[in-house]
Design an enzyme around this catalytic site. Structure first.
Site, PDB file in Angstrom:
ATOM      1  N   HIS A 117       0.821  -1.208   0.000  1.00 47.92           N
ATOM      2  CA  HIS A 117       0.000   0.000   0.000  1.00 47.92           C
ATOM      3  C   HIS A 117       0.851   1.253   0.000  1.00 47.92           C
ATOM      4  CE1 HIS A 117      -3.711  -2.311   0.896  1.00 47.92           C
ATOM      5  NE2 HIS A 117      -4.093  -1.432  -0.004  1.00 47.92           N
TER       6      HIS A 117
ATOM      7  N   CYS B 122      -2.710  -0.833 -33.889  1.00 46.78           N
ATOM      8  CA  CYS B 122      -1.952  -0.997 -32.649  1.00 46.78           C
ATOM      9  C   CYS B 122      -0.446  -0.993 -32.864  1.00 46.78           C
ATOM     10  CB  CYS B 122      -2.387  -2.261 -31.911  1.00 46.78           C
ATOM     11  SG  CYS B 122      -2.054  -3.766 -32.821  1.00 46.78           S
TER      12      CYS B 122
ATOM     13  N   ASP C 150       4.679  -4.889 -38.357  1.00 45.40           N
ATOM     14  CA  ASP C 150       4.910  -5.998 -39.282  1.00 45.40           C
ATOM     15  C   ASP C 150       4.376  -5.681 -40.669  1.00 45.40           C
ATOM     16  OD1 ASP C 150       6.418  -8.042 -38.017  1.00 45.40           O
ATOM     17  OD2 ASP C 150       4.733  -8.364 -36.659  1.00 45.40           O
TER      18      ASP C 150
ATOM     19  N   GLU D 285      -1.514  -7.593 -40.315  1.00 43.48           N
ATOM     20  CA  GLU D 285      -0.098  -7.222 -40.297  1.00 43.48           C
ATOM     21  C   GLU D 285       0.687  -7.884 -41.427  1.00 43.48           C
ATOM     22  OE1 GLU D 285       1.664  -8.220 -36.500  1.00 43.48           O
ATOM     23  OE2 GLU D 285       0.555 -10.077 -36.345  1.00 43.48           O
TER      24      GLU D 285
HETATM   25  C1  PEP Z   1       2.749  -4.947 -35.168  1.00 41.76           C
HETATM   26  O1  PEP Z   1       3.300  -5.810 -35.836  1.00 41.76           O
HETATM   27  O2  PEP Z   1       2.519  -3.787 -35.568  1.00 41.76           O
HETATM   28  C2  PEP Z   1       2.341  -5.238 -33.782  1.00 41.76           C
HETATM   29  C3  PEP Z   1       1.618  -4.404 -33.082  1.00 41.76           C
HETATM   30  O3  PEP Z   1       2.777  -6.405 -33.235  1.00 41.76           O
HETATM   31  P1  PEP Z   1       4.272  -6.647 -32.696  1.00 41.76           P
HETATM   32  O4  PEP Z   1       4.977  -5.309 -32.714  1.00 41.76           O
HETATM   33  O5  PEP Z   1       4.128  -7.226 -31.357  1.00 41.76           O
HETATM   34  O6  PEP Z   1       4.799  -7.593 -33.710  1.00 41.76           O
HETATM   35 MG    MG Z   2       3.321  -7.876 -35.235  1.00 43.41          MG
END
Ligand code: PEP
Ligand code: MG
Length: 546
Positions: free
Chosen positions: A191, A505, A458, A434
């Site tokens: 905590h 992402c 990727d 990707e």
């Molecule tokens: C990507 O390929 O953009 C991705 C988010 O996955 P990683 O970077 O983990 O391959």
């Molecule tokens: Mg990737």
């Protein structure tokens, strides 16, 4: 020339401080065992001390309520309840009566017994409760002795250095005078650590017992809550480096004040979700602190990378559940195992490949080793009832792969149903876009899933035929390459035409030079590393698409 010394512990508040050390001195009220004859009088002393301790704790609770809010202040309500705990009180009474000893001693022994019991538990949360029982017991002993609080000597602002700090001692730190604190002991789960984070005091805990022997009052210190490093007598270069970090923290803090709780909305009213990418449950604090709307990518492979052997269903379930519960109903996209290529794990016993980036990786491993896949899917579905889970498959290149993944999910759901284990039937399923192949057939793929998340790291590597690990290729990698942008646009359009939502992402999601482009493409969600959430929100709010 200075003689810089570095200690390393766990940073519990992502901020840095530079200042003078002030060593926290405990009035080592070593409790003595004394024989007494009047046990009734001793029991009366305990009751009086308890009343005083409760009064003090009420004051601490009020201060905590003002400074860190209801949920963190609750620990002191728990402390007040712990003081009334039947077993705890029974133990004190028993020791006084059977051994005919003084109250201080009975409390000290009870404290040690209970702390030891907590420490020996398997659960790290319960282990950390040892600090709470010691905290209330020390308060009780100090009340029995009519003692005053321990202090750190100082003039002006200081960095408190202590063996350990109890939660109540942490709350009692005067924020106007304490620049940061460092403890030799203590865990980031305590905590004390949680309170430090929420009081916004830079802190590093658990730097090791050698620290207190090395530091003395007035020493110049740097506490880096980002890295967990503590520098005694830092050199100039380190001071400059940390000052730059402080300026960056300051800017982020300002952003937080201006933007926390605000919508990710453009001037013309277009909204987008901004989520965070994480690699472990430990990053949840940063996700919440930076006000992310959810988790857009939990790279589950780190669970495997950090283990010596395949993580079991139970181990995985515990982590997924924790992440989902901590996000309190906000969306959490967990990506299934994505190893191979740059992420190799010895115990998988994978063959060496000439072209690992084009080799047996990610979903290809899961589909060839279904027992590994099944374990992960079972853990995920079991966790699905604890929040808003989305399951995402990496490195997809064909509809057949998605169909196999879906079939495996159906099998797992059947199994769980047969076993009477609850799960969320409509858990969203999605895929990473990707590979150029996935983008090019994204119309067909979109019909099979609930969402896409575009992995631009990727996608760029495979589209531009540039190994993302090869630093020599930097000059050839145009991250804004039209080919990549066209594939993103095509995927977004196809997703929407087939009723799927689409996020990004990969690292490109955080590139504010492209935010307007992504908004115009109709991207629904951008998922970035936690510290980049608010700068991105700031950017979104500055855009006018009219
Ligand atoms: C990507 O390929 O953009 C991705 C988010 O996955 P990683 O970077 O983990 O391959
Ligand atoms: Mg990737």
């Amino acid at each position: 020339m200075t003689d810089m010394t570095v200690f390393k512990g766990n940073g519990v508040c992502a901020a840095a401080a530079i200042g003078k050390a002030s060593v926290f001195r405990r009035k080592a009220a070593a409790v003595k065992r004394e024989k007494i004859t009047d046990t009734a009088k001793e029991l009366e002393r305990v009751e009086k001390a308890k009343a005083l301790a409760t009064e003090q704790l009420n004051g601490i609770y009020e201060k905590a309520l003002r400074e860190v809010g209801q949920s963190d202040a609750e620990i002191f309500e728990i402390h007040i309840m712990m003081l009334e705990d039947e077993d705890y009180n029974e133990s004190i009474k028993n020791i006084i009566e059977t051994q005919q000893v003084n109250a201080e001693y009975a409390v000290a022994v009870t404290s040690d017994d209970f702390a030891e019991m907590f420490t020996s538990m398997d659960d790290t949360y319960m282990q950390a409760r040892a600090a709470d029982v010691k905290d209330i017991s020390n308060r009780l002993i100090s009340c029995l002795c009519g003692g005053e609080a321990d202090t750190a000597a100082s003039d002006g602002k200081m960095i408190v250095c202590a063996d350990d700090l109890a939660p109540s001692e942490t709350v009692l730190l005067d924020k106007d005078r304490v620049l940061a604190f460092v403890t030799a002991l203590g865990s980031s789960n305590s905590h004390t650590a949680i309170l430090a984070g929420n009081m916004d005091i830079p802190a590093v805990v658990g730097v090791g017992e050698g620290f207190l022997a090395a530091v003395k009052d007035g020493d110049m210190l740097i506490v880096d809550g980002h890295t967990g490093e503590v520098f005694i007598s830092p050199d100039e270069q380190t001071v400059r480096r940390i000052e730059a970090k402080q300026a960056e923290d300051q800017r982020r803090k300002q952003l937080l004040q201006e933007l926390k709780g605000k919508e990710n909305v453009t001037v013309d009213g277009t909204k987008i979700d901004i989520f965070a990418n994480i690699g472990s449950a430990e990053s949840i604090g940063a996700v919440l602190a930076n006000d992310a709307g959810g988790i857009g990518l939990f790279r589950s492979e780190f669970l495997y990378l950090e283990s010596e052997d395949y993580p079991t269903e139970e181990q995985q379930f515990a982590v997924y559940r924790k992440v989902l519960e901590s996000m309190e109903g906000k969306k959490v996209i967990i990506r299934t195992l994505d190893i191979g290529a740059d992420k190799q794990i010895g115990y998988f016993g994978l063959d060496k490949e000439d072209n690992p980036a084009l080799g047996l990786r990610a979903i290809r491993i899961c589909l060839t080793r279904p027992e590994i896949f099944r374990t992960q899917l079972r853990a995920l579905y079991r966790a699905s009832v604890y929040g808003e889970l989305g399951i995402m498959f990496p490195m997809i290149t064909s509809t057949a792969e998605v169909e196999k993944c879906r079939a495996m999910c159906d099998e797992v759901k059947q199994e769980l149903k047969a076993e009477g284990i609850p799960f969320k039937e409509d858990t969203e399923l999605g895929i990473m876009i990707e590979t150029p192949a996935a983008a090019l057939i994204s119309d067909k793929l979109a019909a099979l899933v609930d969402f896409f998340s575009i992995g631009t790291n990727d996608l760029t590597q495979y589209t531009l035929a540039c190994d993302r690990q090869n630093a020599k290729l930097e000059a050839f990698v145009d991250t804004h390459h039209e080919a990549v942008l066209r594939l993103i646009e095509m995927s977004a359009k196809n997703a929407h035409e087939h009723g799927a939502w689409v996020g990004i992402c990969g690292e490109l999601a955080a590139d504010t030079a492209l935010t307007e482009t992504f908004l115009r493409m109709g991207i629904d969600e951008l998922s970035v590393s936690p510290p980049l959430v608010l700068p991105l929100r700031e950017r979104v709010r500055s855009i006018d698409l009219r």
